[in-house]
Structures are given as C-alpha cells and as structure tokens.
Scaffold this active site. Structure first.
Site, PDB file in Angstrom:
ATOM      1  N   CYS A   5     -37.061  15.641  17.518  1.00 35.24           N
ATOM      2  CA  CYS A   5     -37.613  16.990  17.383  1.00 35.24           C
ATOM      3  C   CYS A   5     -36.548  18.078  17.545  1.00 35.24           C
ATOM      4  CB  CYS A   5     -38.671  17.225  18.446  1.00 35.24           C
ATOM      5  SG  CYS A   5     -39.951  15.988  18.446  1.00 35.24           S
ATOM      6  N   ARG A  25     -31.191  15.360  12.448  1.00 31.65           N
ATOM      7  CA  ARG A  25     -31.630  14.625  13.633  1.00 31.65           C
ATOM      8  C   ARG A  25     -32.824  13.723  13.329  1.00 31.65           C
ATOM      9  NH1 ARG A  25     -30.634  17.408  18.643  1.00 31.65           N
ATOM     10  NH2 ARG A  25     -32.762  16.992  19.246  1.00 31.65           N
ATOM     11  N   TRP A  37     -40.636  14.719  15.334  1.00 33.76           N
ATOM     12  CA  TRP A  37     -40.458  13.284  15.131  1.00 33.76           C
ATOM     13  C   TRP A  37     -41.541  12.626  15.966  1.00 33.76           C
ATOM     14  CZ3 TRP A  37     -38.718   8.968  18.133  1.00 33.76           C
ATOM     15  CH2 TRP A  37     -38.282   7.875  17.377  1.00 33.76           C
ATOM     16  N   ASN A  87     -40.248  19.997  22.742  1.00 34.69           N
ATOM     17  CA  ASN A  87     -39.489  18.742  22.608  1.00 34.69           C
ATOM     18  C   ASN A  87     -39.628  17.977  23.916  1.00 34.69           C
ATOM     19  OD1 ASN A  87     -38.558  19.541  20.161  1.00 34.69           O
ATOM     20  ND2 ASN A  87     -36.412  19.781  20.769  1.00 34.69           N
ATOM     21  N   LYS A 113     -25.486  -1.146  11.081  1.00 35.17           N
ATOM     22  CA  LYS A 113     -25.340  -0.191   9.969  1.00 35.17           C
ATOM     23  C   LYS A 113     -26.159  -0.640   8.778  1.00 35.17           C
ATOM     24  CE  LYS A 113     -24.185   2.321  11.641  1.00 35.17           C
ATOM     25  NZ  LYS A 113     -23.699   2.832  12.884  1.00 35.17           N
ATOM     26  N   GLU A 138     -30.043  -0.443   9.365  1.00 34.63           N
ATOM     27  CA  GLU A 138     -30.544   0.930   9.454  1.00 34.63           C
ATOM     28  C   GLU A 138     -30.787   1.555   8.096  1.00 34.63           C
ATOM     29  OE1 GLU A 138     -28.805   3.591  12.952  1.00 34.63           O
ATOM     30  OE2 GLU A 138     -27.249   2.506  11.892  1.00 34.63           O
ATOM     31  N   HIS A 197     -25.133 -23.106  17.716  1.00 35.30           N
ATOM     32  CA  HIS A 197     -26.126 -23.323  18.778  1.00 35.30           C
ATOM     33  C   HIS A 197     -27.528 -22.882  18.360  1.00 35.30           C
ATOM     34  CE1 HIS A 197     -23.051 -24.599  21.536  1.00 35.30           C
ATOM     35  NE2 HIS A 197     -22.327 -23.544  21.197  1.00 35.30           N
ATOM     36  N   LYS A 253     -31.581  11.162  14.571  1.00 34.46           N
ATOM     37  CA  LYS A 253     -30.156  11.246  14.931  1.00 34.46           C
ATOM     38  C   LYS A 253     -29.973  11.339  16.431  1.00 34.46           C
ATOM     39  CE  LYS A 253     -25.786  11.582  14.072  1.00 34.46           C
ATOM     40  NZ  LYS A 253     -25.148  10.295  13.787  1.00 34.46           N
TER      41      LYS A 253
END
Ligand code: F6R
Length: 602
Positions: free
Chosen positions: A2, A27, A75, A99, A482, A485, A501, A597
C-alpha cells in the site's frame, strides 16, 4: 504494498495525488482511490486494477481551489481487491486511508456494529473512520475525536483522515508503518515514502512511531503520548530519479544493465588501495563482537546466506542466517557478543523490522544494510551501510541484490581487518578482485541475444532446478526465485550435492536443470552432480567458463581467478534468463501478479 499520498493547499489536488501514487506504483497494488474536500464539496473516486483506471474515471474532474486531499494504492490484506475494499474508506462525512494492519479491528468492528454502524468493506481500515465519527458525534470536536480514535488502535498503521467536520484540516498518525510530511512554503504533503513528493516539497519530516497530529493553515501540530511536541524539518533532495526506462523495455531490464555502474558507486570511498573503509562504522564498532547473526527476507535473505560463507571463511567469525519471519517466533537465544545485521532493499519489510526490534530489546548491537536512507530499518539500527543501488523499481530485485552482495563482501574484509584475522596478501587479492567487479557485470549484446534465443526452449516442462555449491547455492536459490516471481513457472534452488537425496527422482527430459558450474569452486564435484542428472535425461543448461559436453544448452562465462567474479557474472545470466522467459510468456515483468515491492505486512 500500500501507498499513501496527501496534500493540503491551493494546487490541482487530483494531479498531485495521481502523480504521487504513480511514483508508488512499483511497490505493487491492486486498487487505488482518492478523496478530496474543497469547501463543502466532497469528491471520492476508486478503481480496481492499474492507476490508469482511476485516471480514466477522474478525467472530467478538476480540483483547483484550496482543499484537502488523500490518496491510496491498496495491496489487499483483509478482503478481496474490490472497489468497496479500496481506500479511502467513507464514514458518514469523513474519509480515511491507511497502511499497515489494525490487529484489533475485529473487536472494534463488533463494538461499532453493536452500536448500529454498518460496514461497507471487509477491511480493517474502515473501523478507523467509524471510530472517529463515533467520537466526533459525541464531542463535536475533530482533533480530540481523532486522538481518541488513535488510542484505540492496536497494530501497525500510517493513516490520514479528512472530514467535512473540519474541511481545512488533515489528521495524521503513524505507528509501525512509514509516513512523512513534506513542506513547500504554506503547502503540506504527506506520503508513505519520499518519492511522491520529491520535486514538490523542499523540506521533510519523517514521523516517528507514536506520533500523530493535524495540519491546518500550513502549520503542522505534532503530538505523541507526552502531548504536543516540536520537530525539525530536514532538506529534501530535489534530484528526482527519472521514472523513465531509458529505452529499456522494463525497469528490471534497465536495472540489470545498471548493475555494472552502481557497483562502482557502492565501492566509492569504501574500497581503498590497501584497506576497506566504512565511515558509517565508528572505530570500536566490532569491539566485543564474536559472532554475527543476519536476518532478512527473500532476495535479501539470499545475499545474507551467501555472506555467511564469506564471514566464516574470510573473517573467521561465526555467522548465522535467519529468515526474519521465522526468527520472530522461534524464541531465539541471543547473546550480547553477537552483532545483529538486517538486510533490506526497502528498509520497510515488516518482518525484518520487527526482528531488528526484538534483537534490540535483547540488547544486541545492530547494523543494517539497506538501499533506502531514512527508511524505518535504517532509523531503527545503531549503524547503517547504504547499498547505493539507486531506486529499484522492478518488483523482482536485481541491482539491490548485487549491491548488497558487494557491501557484504566488503564487510567481511572490514571485519577481518578489525579482528586481524585476514592477512595483507588475502586482503590485497580480494580488493583487486573487487575492483574488477563492474566489468564482470557488463551485459554484452551477444549474451543478451543468446539468452533471448535460448529462452524459447524453457517455457514448459514440469519445473526448474537451479543447482550450485558453496556460495553458488544461495545464487541458485536467487536464480530460482527470480524465475518463479516473473515467469510463474515452478523453480527451486538446490545444493547440487543434495539432488541425489531426493529431487533426482524428478529427473526426466522435462526437468530443466540450470547448473552453476564455476571453475574456481568445486568444479569437479558439481560436474559429477550434473552428470548424474544428465544420465537420467534431465535437460541441462550449463553456465560455466568450461565447455561441458553433456549440456543441452551452454552459456560460457569468463575464466577468472576469483569466485566472486564468477558469482556476479552468473548472477547476471540467471537474471536475464528469468527476464526473457517472462517476456516470452507475455507476463508483466515489472509488476508480477500477487507481489509487492515493499512488504510492510507480516
Ligand atoms: C525478490 C524480492 C523479495 C524481497 C523481499 C525483501 O525479487 O524482491 O523477495 O527481496 O520482499 O524485501 P527487502 O529487501 O525490501 O526487505
């Protein structure tokens, strides 16, 4: 995550809010909204999805006279990303943006509902505006009503409230989530970080936890639990880092290319001819320190993991690494001879910040490695080393990781110097390699074109395994992070020697193995591990200076005499690989789905 913007003054408020919110877009968010009061006119607009949708909705609206205004990008935490859940939240005559998380909102909501208040949204935030109106309806006095409201809130918040009951005033409060106040003559701005107000305000005050107050007629009235208090503004830089992509398709791409250059900035004044210097650390900083504990999340956690190999191998200091969200609840044993290091690009990651506060409560000395000056983590730490990567806008972190690694590498040498555990020859050799780093990070046209071509073969399959040993194991974790995402493909990072293993059971031609095969570190060992996978028909992309016959695809890196130079070169290859796969899949590289972000919630 947010974002908040607020403005009180005569200018076109809608534009100030939208421009400010645009600066916070990177963000991550899923809806946005604004509320403006001019005289007795109250206007409110919300839209889900990108800011363009809000811009479109407000196209015909102008807000030119004196007024008060607040804006928000949300968000989702409590409730789905819908227009009703988007901020600002409305009471009967007031609006609020927030926020953070109000932890006792359920309890407050039940109390308000029992008094006849109906809620429109599923958010925790809406309780703030109803609480305010409850108290205002009793007292008819806006500021005491706001104070009373703040006193009832538990959890983390940065909040702005406007009300028709006081149409010339913005009320604000901060606790645990960042918020600052910007000043330009009689105009006052609010924001959750400084980017939205750079170029608009000339001075700034970063609010501390527990502070609240109101702004009226260009004057800020600030309070905390001890009552009214004074504050000192500081100059705000005017150097607005351009939001332009400089001809690159994505911020992430631009930031990958910038790495070579920003590494130089990270080293300036710190890497000297025969020593490492950190002006940020006073002479006795490491006195009494016998161990290091590093706490971080995500990519920053991967740089921490890498550094543990360096701290123990080079500086001969015990070093433990913790994921911040795990550390917080494990009741860790902390001893005062341990230096507590936090690593964070944003400096606002809630779990990392809380871990830092815990360590401080236990009496540990703290150091942060961070990309954002004046961020909460920097301000909370005893000392801070800035990574100097410049603003990172791509949600997938690249140059922040590179510069964190550089700071950590320098720090291992610095600790070695201080503790006299490193010889002059080793120090010299390391510094020599450090100075060659910018070259190792240059993206050549040839490399980029090769990854662009090769990416088309990696768009399907049932998963990726990035494998490496030693410091190349955390790099494998980072390469996998990376890729997942921004491509939304399943990827894992694994220690190469551990595949046998268990995970080797997955090997077939549809399992893509990205093998990090440096020549300077355990080459023969990792070669055997990759051969085992190849024997089971796994598809192998080998990244190595040494040609490898069994590879289905091969990216040749430079032969070098230093593992860190191989590390950085391979890091660039994995970043470009993720980028190009994501581009081919048609994804939004800079704003991948579900990600933010700056993660300011637990
Ligand atoms: C990955 C990424 C995240 C962050 C994590 C911590 O590309 O960006 O995993 O690394 O959310 O963020 P900071 O470093 O800001 O504390």
């Amino acid at each position: 995550m947010c974002g908040i913007v607020g403005y009180i003054g005569p200018k076109e408020k809608k534009e100030i809010l939208l421009e400010g919110l645009q600066e916070l877009e990177y963000r991550g968010y899923d809806s946005a909204g604004i509320a403006i009061i001019e005289g007795d006119k109250l206007n409110n607009y919300k839209a889900i999805g990108k800011l363009e949708n809000l811009r479109e909705k407000t196209k015909a609206y102008k807000s030119e006279g004196f007024g008060i205004s607040i804006g928000h990008t949300r968000w989702a935490t409590h409730g789905k990303p819908t227009e009703l859940n988007a901020h600002p939240h409305l009471g009967a005559y007031s609006y609020v943006v927030h926020n953070g998380i109000i932890e006792n909102y359920q309890e407050l909501k039940v109390e308000l509902q029992a008094e006849g208040v109906s809620f429109l949204s599923q958010t925790d935030t809406e309780t703030i505006v109803h609480l305010f109106e409850k108290y205002y309806n009793k007292s008819n006095d806006a500021f005491p009503a706001f104070e009373e409201t703040i006193r009832r809130l538990e959890g983390a918040y940065a909040t702005l409230l406007i009300t028709e009951a006081a149409p010339d005033t913005i009320f604000f409060a901060k606790n645990g989530s960042p918020m600052l106040i910007g000043f330009d003559k009689d105009e006052v701005y609010f924001a959750s970080s400084d980017t939205p107000i750079i170029g608009k305000a000339t001075e700034v005050y970063y609010l501390e936890d527990g502070e609240y107050g109101y702004v009226k007629e260009g004057t800020v009235h600030l309070f905390d639990s001890n009552g009214s208090k004074s504050f000192t503004k500081q100059a705000l830089t005017a150097d607005k880092v351009s939001a332009q992509k400089d001809g690159y398709r994505f911020f992430m791409e631009k930031e990958i290319y910038e790495q070579s250059h920003v590494m130089g900035d990270t080293m300036i004044g710190r890497v000297l001819d025969n020593s490492i210097n950190f002006e940020e650390l006073d002479e006795n900083f490491f006195e009494g320190i016998n161990a290091i504990k590093i706490c971080a999340c995500g990519t920053s956690y991967h740089s921490a993991l890498t550094s543990a190999y360096l701290f123990e191998r080079i500086s001969k200091v015990r070093c433990d690494i913790e994921i911040a969200s795990e550390f917080r609840y494990k009741e860790p044993l902390l001893t005062k001879d341990t230096l507590f290091i936090t690593i964070s690009q944003s400096g606002e990651t809630a779990d990392t910040l809380e871990a830092l506060k815990m360590a401080k409560r236990a009496g540990l000395k703290s150091l942060s490695i961070c990309n954002v000056d004046n961020s909460s983590i920097v301000r909370e730490s005893d000392a801070a080393i800035l990574t100097r990567a410049g603003i990172e806008k791509g949600v997938a972190s690249t140059k922040a990781f590179a510069t964190q690694m550089m700071v950590l590498w320098m720090l291992t040498l610095y600790v070695g110097q201080e503790k006299k555990s490193i010889s002059k020859e080793v120090l010299h050799k390391e510094i020599d390699a450090m100075l060659r780093t910018p070259k190792a990070l240059v993206v050549t046209d040839e490399l980029h074109a090769k990854l662009q071509r090769l990416s088309k073969r990696y768009l399907h399959g049932h998963g990726f395994f990035f494998i490496g040993r030693d410091i190349f194991f955390p790099l494998a974790l980072e390469g996998a992070l990376k890729l997942k995402e921004i491509s939304y493909l399943h990827a894992e990072g694994y220690p190469a020697g551990e595949m046998k293993h268990g995970p080797i059971a997955l090997a077939d031609s549809e399992l893509f193995t990205i093998a990090l095969m440096p020549k300077t570190m355990h080459y023969d060992k990792i070669k055997s591990n990759v051969e085992e996978l190849s024997a089971r028909d796994a598809t192998i992309l080998a990244i190595s200076p040494e040609p490898f016959d069994l590879a289905d695809d091969f990216i040749q890196t430079t032969y070098d005499s230093h593992p860190m130079l191989e590390f950085f070169e391979m890091m660039v290859v994995t970043q470009l690989l993720a980028l190009e796969i994501s581009v081919r899949l048609g994804n939004d590289v800079d704003m991948p789905r579900n990600l933010a972000k700056s993660v300011t919630v637990e």
